[in-house]
Design a protein around this motif. Structure first.
Motif, PDB file in Angstrom:
ATOM      1  N   ARG A 159     -84.937  13.551 -75.711  1.00  0.00           N
ATOM      2  CA  ARG A 159     -85.890  14.178 -76.614  1.00  0.00           C
ATOM      3  C   ARG A 159     -86.101  15.635 -76.276  1.00  0.00           C
ATOM      4  N   MET A 198     -86.139   7.442 -72.999  1.00  0.00           N
ATOM      5  CA  MET A 198     -85.953   6.018 -73.250  1.00  0.00           C
ATOM      6  C   MET A 198     -84.697   5.809 -74.075  1.00  0.00           C
ATOM      7  N   VAL A 199     -84.829   5.968 -75.371  1.00  0.00           N
ATOM      8  CA  VAL A 199     -83.708   5.655 -76.245  1.00  0.00           C
ATOM      9  C   VAL A 199     -82.813   6.866 -76.451  1.00  0.00           C
ATOM     10  N   GLU A 200     -83.421   7.978 -76.770  1.00  0.00           N
ATOM     11  CA  GLU A 200     -82.613   9.167 -76.987  1.00  0.00           C
ATOM     12  C   GLU A 200     -83.165  10.309 -76.145  1.00  0.00           C
ATOM     13  N   GLY A 224    -107.186  11.827 -73.430  1.00  0.00           N
ATOM     14  CA  GLY A 224    -107.850  10.527 -73.381  1.00  0.00           C
ATOM     15  C   GLY A 224    -108.619  10.343 -72.081  1.00  0.00           C
ATOM     16  N   VAL A 225    -107.967  10.661 -70.968  1.00  0.00           N
ATOM     17  CA  VAL A 225    -108.633  10.515 -69.671  1.00  0.00           C
ATOM     18  C   VAL A 225    -109.851  11.432 -69.607  1.00  0.00           C
ATOM     19  N   GLN A 264    -107.136  -4.345 -59.817  1.00  0.00           N
ATOM     20  CA  GLN A 264    -106.668  -4.124 -61.174  1.00  0.00           C
ATOM     21  C   GLN A 264    -105.811  -5.270 -61.716  1.00  0.00           C
ATOM     22  N   VAL A 315    -101.562  13.986 -74.650  1.00  0.00           N
ATOM     23  CA  VAL A 315    -102.462  13.045 -75.315  1.00  0.00           C
ATOM     24  C   VAL A 315    -103.208  12.190 -74.290  1.00  0.00           C
ATOM     25  N   LEU A 316    -102.484  11.686 -73.297  1.00  0.00           N
ATOM     26  CA  LEU A 316    -103.134  10.828 -72.295  1.00  0.00           C
ATOM     27  C   LEU A 316    -104.140  11.608 -71.468  1.00  0.00           C
ATOM     28  N   SER A 317    -103.823  12.869 -71.192  1.00  0.00           N
ATOM     29  CA  SER A 317    -104.783  13.663 -70.425  1.00  0.00           C
ATOM     30  C   SER A 317    -106.062  13.872 -71.229  1.00  0.00           C
ATOM     31  N   VAL A 354    -106.862  -7.370 -64.994  1.00  0.00           N
ATOM     32  CA  VAL A 354    -106.089  -7.408 -66.240  1.00  0.00           C
ATOM     33  C   VAL A 354    -105.736  -8.846 -66.586  1.00  0.00           C
ATOM     34  N   LEU A 373     -95.595  15.621 -74.895  1.00  0.00           N
ATOM     35  CA  LEU A 373     -96.668  15.123 -75.761  1.00  0.00           C
ATOM     36  C   LEU A 373     -97.474  13.971 -75.155  1.00  0.00           C
ATOM     37  N   PRO A 374     -96.808  12.914 -74.622  1.00  0.00           N
ATOM     38  CA  PRO A 374     -97.609  11.801 -74.064  1.00  0.00           C
ATOM     39  C   PRO A 374     -98.555  12.266 -72.972  1.00  0.00           C
ATOM     40  N   HIS A 375     -98.083  13.181 -72.116  1.00  0.00           N
ATOM     41  CA  HIS A 375     -98.948  13.647 -71.034  1.00  0.00           C
ATOM     42  C   HIS A 375    -100.164  14.379 -71.583  1.00  0.00           C
TER      43      HIS A 375
END
Lengths: 283, 293
Positions: free
Chosen positions: A5, A1-3, A20-21, A271, A16-18, A275, A12-14
């Motif tokens: 990484r 996105m911005v920089e 969560g799922v 969906q 954490v989201l996994s 929403v 990390l997001p994958h």
């Protein structure tokens, strides 16, 4: 996105989201596995994470025969009751609230704001806080064990009226003026202009209210006494007997899966509407 | 907030309002006033006559330790569920807000528990944690932990909190995600140019801008725990063991039906109504302020 990484932060997001799922899906998966096993495997506590071979048998028995114990009603009949209740609640709310919102927005008449507030106040109080008096009224009206008794008291709510009022306020005044010049009265204007413009709002509200209606618990628990009027959410609770040895867990879990199927399908397939309906009704 | 032009007709608008007004009066105002009315009365043992007793039902209520017990349970229950489900949902929403491969799939997979009935959510959790045959319960016992929510009140409360949190994550996730997506990207980018690292950007920009959403969700979550968790409690614990999971709403139900104390149950209903009206009023005040801001 911005920089750019580090790979760790891209991963990390994958992760954490996994997780969560996984948390969200695990209880449902366990129920599904439960619905494919035989009674003994569950009762002996030998259940694992691999589905068994009794799926067809369990679903057939649950849908068309019913459990051996307290609720002999086949679950298909319960699902039908749930469906009728959910559709009546959703449809009823939409009809009465679109009419009342139209009256409040497009007419000037005495006590207009009083009528609006009378409806608005009901937004705050769910049926749970006035459960016994409402029960008594429904009993006095002879509506116990009827579809009307299941649905009509839950239609009394302001959500829909508010939502439609908000939407009507965004319809340009010019449309009304134009249709008046064309000689259309209020009924024509409603049918030819307002209703077609409201289709998406109606659909979004329907999705939310269908889920709300299908998932009702306390109200149907109180006002249905005959097995033939039970909804599926009530039926499953009655299958779980306090003496756990008597509970036919494989059938209870089959019923749980069947009870989740319609509302979950609605959320996943519609969906966008879901929403939208959720965010707008809660505003 | 009015339309510039309006139809002039005296009877048609009343006719249009009639269905909603009739249903609201018959199934809302009438029972609500009945609740207030019977909270001032006591029914005799046979249920044939009632007697006006003024505030006695309320006095009795506030002298009952069980009522304070239910209040405390409700407090613990609602703060735990609100805290857990809001923090988990916020974490997931922040992760899903990035430009992420497969972001839409994650979103779909996270929102569907909204559609699961509370009572069903309770049944699913009970099935995993039932002490003798539950899969997770066996694991806990295998590790030497004495897990039995049927006898241990604290464990029963934990179980109900777990199920209620699980059910609520998807709702909070959706609203947090919507809140995050309404934050202008330019704000975050300019902070990044100024050299703020992601963690700092989150706490100084994103989190404050999300606070209206968080506050709204807090109130909604508390109301959710008050009312919608009835199905979870009834399916998992039935209010027990020894009333450890009896919340205020559950007590209204249990006292009125099983106990037959309609006056006391009505007094509790009235108190609940007052609490919810107060919560909603706070909510509206705050929303008004937010609009001006």
């Amino acid at each position: 996105m911005v920089e750019n990484r580090h790979w760790f932060f891209r991963l990390l997001p994958h992760v954490v989201l996994s997780i969560g799922v996984f948390i969200v899906a695990f209880p449902v998966y366990v129920a599904f596995v439960g619905s494919t096993l035989d009674a003994a495997t569950i009762a002996n506590g030998q259940m694992g994470l691999i589905p068994g071979s009794h799926m067809f048998e369990n679903y057939y028995r649950t849908l068309f025969v019913g459990t051996a114990g307290t609720t002999r009603q086949p679950v298909l009949a319960m699902m039908l009751n749930s469906f009728v209740m959910a559709v009546t609640i959703a449809g009823g709310k939409i009809i009465i609230s679109i009419l009342s919102a139209y009256a409040v927005v497009y007419y000037h008449f005495p006590f207009r704001m009083a009528a609006f507030w009378l409806i608005f106040v009901t937004l705050m109080l769910p049926v749970e806080v006035r459960i016994y008096p409402t029960y008594k009224i429904v009993a006095d009206l002879g509506m116990l064990d009827t579809y009307a008794g299941l649905a009509v008291p839950l239609i009394a709510s302001a959500t829909g009226t508010l939502l439609f009022r908000q939407f009507f306020m965004t319809i340009p005044d010019e449309l009304m003026e134009a249709s008046q010049i064309d000689g259309a009265g209020p009924v024509r204007f409603f049918i030819d202009t307002v209703l077609p413009l409201s289709i998406t709002t109606i659909a979004a509200l329907f999705v939310i209210q269908f889920i709300y209606g299908w998932n009702q618990y306390l109200w149907p628990l109180l006002i249905t006494t005959r097995d033939s009027m039970q909804t599926i959410v009530i039926g499953i609770k009655k299958m779980i007997v306090t003496q756990d040895a008597l509970t036919e867990w494989q059938l209870a879990m089959t019923t749980a899966v069947l009870a989740m199927l319609p509302p979950v399908a609605v959320v996943i397939l519609m969906q966008k509407l879901f929403v939208r309906g959720l965010v707008e009704t809660e505003k | 907030m009015d339309k510039r032009t309006a139809f002039n007709n005296r009877w048609l608008p009343l006719l249009l309002l009639l269905p909603q007004l009739v249903i609201t009066l018959v199934f809302f105002y009438w029972p609500a006033s009945q609740a207030v009315w019977s909270s001032f009365r006591i029914e005799d043992a046979f249920g044939t006559t009632t007697e006006f007793v003024g505030l006695e039902n309320y006095q009795v209520l506030f002298q009952t330790p069980a009522y304070y017990q239910a209040m405390l349970t409700t407090l613990i229950f609602s703060s735990a569920v609100a805290f857990l489900s809001l923090s988990i949902a916020l974490l997931l929403a922040v992760m899903a807000d990035r430009e992420l491969r497969g972001g839409g799939v994650y979103r779909t997979l996270l929102i569907w528990p909204y559609a699961v009935a509370p009572a069903i959510a309770g049944v699913l959790w009970y099935f995993m944690f039932q002490p003798s045959l539950g899969m997770v319960a066996r694991g806990l016992r295998g590790m030497g932990y004495d897990w039995n929510p049927l006898l241990n009140g604290n464990q029963a409360l934990l179980l109900v909190i777990g199920a209620a949190t699980w059910k609520q994550i998807s709702y909070n996730f959706l609203f947090f995600l919507a809140g995050l997506q309404s934050i202008p990207k330019s704000l975050i980018e300019s902070a990044a140019i100024d050299g703020a690292r992601p963690a700092r950007r989150f706490w100084t920009i994103i989190f404050p801008l999300l606070s209206p959403t968080a506050f709204f969700l807090l109130v909604v979550n508390v109301v959710y725990v008050f009312f919608d968790t009835f199905g979870i409690i009834d399916a998992v614990t039935g209010g027990g063991p020894s009333k450890a999971t009896t919340t205020l709403v559950y007590k209204v139900f249990a006292d009125g039906r099983l106990g037959g104390d309609l006056g006391g149950s009505a007094a509790q209903s009235v108190i609940l109504m007052v609490i919810v009206i107060a919560l909603t009023a706070v909510q509206f005040r705050y929303v008004e302020r937010r609009v001006n801001y």
